[in-house]
Design an enzyme around this catalytic site. Structure first.
Site, PDB file in Angstrom:
ATOM      1  CG  ASN A  22      -0.322   0.031   2.516  1.00 61.59           C
ATOM      2  OD1 ASN A  22       0.882  -0.176   2.622  1.00 61.59           O
ATOM      3  ND2 ASN A  22      -1.102   0.262   3.556  1.00 61.59           N
ATOM      4  CB  CYS A  23       4.473   1.865   0.050  1.00 60.29           C
ATOM      5  SG  CYS A  23       5.714   3.135  -0.188  1.00 60.29           S
TER       6      CYS A  23
END
Length: 126
Positions: free
Chosen positions: A9-10
């Site tokens: 999710n970066c």
């Protein structure tokens, strides 16, 4: 083959994945949190990159550490390795590692489009 390490999710990891896909670079993705890490991984990166380059001091994980933990993270010893195993989000991401088609090996952190392009095309950086 290249391995892209990070957290799914970066945003920066997503940019790197999108760039690698767009340039048809063969790689596999390894999520720090889901797939785990080993002490050997961290010690290898530490020897290749150094702790200063490996540790993400801009993130919330760093800001949440105690002063004692920050000191541990800044000293190249087994305590730093243990801390990075405990808090994988402390590792700068993405981390790109592996072998390129012409036989050279790479280990880089962060995403920089120019650097990725140069790495994939065999241009070396000092």
């Amino acid at each position: 083959m290249l391995t892209l390490y990070g957290i799914s999710n970066c945003d920066t990891v997503r940019k790197a994945k999108k760039w690698l896909d767009a340039h048809q670079v063969d790689y596999r993705f390894h999520d720090f949190r889901k797939d785990g890490l080993t002490a050997a991984d961290i010690e290898s990166w530490q020897s290749q990159l150094g702790l200063e380059k490996l540790i993400n001091k801009r993130g919330t994980t760093w800001r949440q550490l105690s002063n004692a933990e920050r000191e541990m993270a800044e000293n190249p010893n087994s305590q730093a390795t243990e801390l990075l195993l405990q808090y994988p989000a402390l590792i700068k991401r993405p981390l790109l590692e592996g072998s390129l088609p012409e036989g050279s090996s790479i280990c880089e952190v962060g995403f920089n489009e120019t650097l990725y392009n140069d790495l994939i095309n065999g241009v070396t950086h000092e």
